[in-house]
Design an enzyme around this catalytic site. Structure first.
Site, short mmCIF file in Angstrom:
data_model
loop_
_atom_site.label_atom_id
_atom_site.label_comp_id
_atom_site.label_asym_id
_atom_site.label_seq_id
_atom_site.Cartn_x
_atom_site.Cartn_y
_atom_site.Cartn_z
N LYS A 81 0.74 -1.31 -0.17
CA LYS A 81 -0.15 -0.10 0.00
C LYS A 81 0.99 1.48 -0.06
O LYS A 81 1.83 1.23 0.75
CB LYS A 81 -1.00 -0.10 1.18
N SER A 150 -9.42 1.96 2.83
CA SER A 150 -8.67 2.52 1.87
C SER A 150 -7.55 1.92 1.28
O SER A 150 -6.71 2.18 0.37
CB SER A 150 -7.95 3.71 2.78
N SER A 174 -10.20 -0.14 7.14
CA SER A 174 -9.36 -0.07 5.79
C SER A 174 -8.80 -1.62 5.19
O SER A 174 -8.23 -1.41 4.44
CB SER A 174 -8.26 0.86 5.76
#
Length: 439
Positions: A81, A150, A174
């Site tokens: 990420k 996210s 997330s």
């Protein structure tokens, strides 16, 4: 559907011939990247990705040529990420701020992945600073739907089979939300269990590194390698876990279709001899339903971005700007009160589990399936955030479909007892993995 098998455990037990193993792994990565990435857009665009991967391949071959055994993740592509710093790749965190401003030193988790022989597949898409903002990533089950956020790109990359393992982060939901929406396993360890060095923080009192794999055996393998101090649980547990379900507003934070699917799952488990206990929880309904946790994370977000915001405000997206401005108004004393409440809830949950004989809390992972892209919604915090507030470890297991879209089954354990959580989840896995009736 843009789905392909990508088993971490199968890749870990592949051929021992270094060049053959590495060549096959990277050829498959680039083949699937070329076929799928234009449609799901899981990765942050990177110039000359093939050239970088060739360099990584050559370095691995030089490093391990002549070695008696290859490392556990040799040649396996892992997506990261874009909140985690990776040497040689910029950090933008889904924002318009310059990489020169945001990029920092690589953290210990990424360094450990490299030491285990992993190949960094690339940086994956995140909402702006893991808070909010438009994302290009699409759900591999149906590109008209969001993959969740996210950690959008990490979940989508694993679901599509571009790579068998991806790293994300969770503040409120997330990891759990995108895992549920994309039909993969998403594991959020206990708060503080995985070091956060090398991570661009959102809310330091919540932020936790998490992982995505296609199945539970893959997650167990990943956790054993990447979670510090991991103590392997028994291969077979001596009994079935006792499952706790919260009473109150918590179980109302879902659609009727989700509640029906969950009720079916619980009925199946009861028929198999699992004990279920419905329990009054050590929190107030209004705390879950109110805005206290949002105020907490916004207050911490504002403080994390204080060094940049004054000079670069206009480069922030409007939702993040507004969150930071609200957070600046929240007094330090209020944030300290929230931190104290975190410790109290962590203690109270542990005591309640002992008192009631509960091994796992269970619930749907999300209140609905993946929304359509135009709905501008990448998930709901309600069923995930309270456990993150307490620092509890949690995992979403792909367990049902509603309207051909996945829905996760969430298991939550005791803080610090991540090994037990995954071991109990292993006991449940054969009975809940996509076996519930179509809702």
């Amino acid at each position: 559907m843009l789905l392909n098998n990508s088993s971490l455990t199968e890749m870990m037990t592949g051929t021992d011939e270094l060049e053959t193993s590495l060549g096959h792994s990277l050829d498959l990565l680039m083949e699937r990247f070329g076929q799928l990435e234009p449609h799901i857009r899981a990765f942050v665009p990177e110039a000359d990705v093939e050239q970088r991967l060739r360099r990584e391949k050559d370095l691995l071959l030089r490093t391990y040529s002549g070695a008696e055994a290859k490392p556990a993740l040799f040649g396996i592509p892992v997506a990261i990420k874009d909140l985690l710093h990776v040497d040689g790749l910029p950090t933008r965190a889904g924002s318009q701020l310059s990489a020169e401003l945001l990029t920092g030193a690589e953290g210990s988790l990424v360094t450990k992945l490299r030491a285990l022989g992993a190949v960094i597949a690339g940086k994956t898409v995140t909402e702006e600073f893991a808070y909010n903002g438009p994302i290009a990533t699409r759900n591999p089950h149906n590109t008209g739907h969001t993959p969740g956020g996210s950690s959008a790109g990490s979940a989508a990359a694993v679901a599509a089979g571009i790579c068998p393992l991806a790293v994300g982060t969770q503040t409120l939901r997330s990891v759990i939300a995108p895992a549920s929406f994309c039909g993969v396993v998403g594991f959020k360890p206990s708060y503080g269990r995985v070091p956060l060095d090398g991570v661009l923080l959102f809310s330091p009192s919540f932020d936790t590194i998490g992982f995505f794999t296609q199945d539970l055996p893959g997650m167990e393998a990943a956790a054993a390698l990447l979670v510090p101090g991991w103590q392997a649980p028994p291969a077979v547990m001596s009994r079935k876990p006792v499952l706790g379900i919260p009473r109150g507003v918590y179980m109302e934070l879902m659609s009727p279709e989700v509640k029906a699917a969950f009720t079916t799952q619980i009925t199946v488990l009861e028929q198999l001899g699992y004990r279920i206990r419905h329990v009054d929880m050590p929190w107030k309904d209004e705390f879950i339903y109110g805005d206290a946790m949002i105020r907490f994370v916004q207050g911490e977000l504002a403080r994390e971005h204080e060094r940049w915001f004054a000079d670069h405000r206009e480069e922030y997206g409007l939702p993040v700007q507004e969150a930071i401005l609200r957070g600046k108004q929240i007094p330090d004393e209020e944030l300290e009160q929230y931190r104290g409440q975190q410790m109290i809830l962590r203690r109270d949950l542990k005591e309640l589990m002992v008192q009631e004989g509960i091994d796992l809390w269970v619930s749907p992972a999300q209140g609905g399936t993946a929304p359509k892209v135009e709905e501008n919604n990448t998930g709901w915090a309600g069923l995930a955030a309270i456990w993150g507030f307490a620092g509890s470890p949690s995992i979403s297991l792909p367990a049902a479909t509603i309207g051909n879209m996945p829905l996760g089954f969430q298991c939550i354990g005791t803080h610090g007892e991540d090994e037990a959580l995954l071991a109990w989840a292993r006991e449940l896995w054969p009975h809940i993995a996509y076996n519930s009736a179509e809702a």
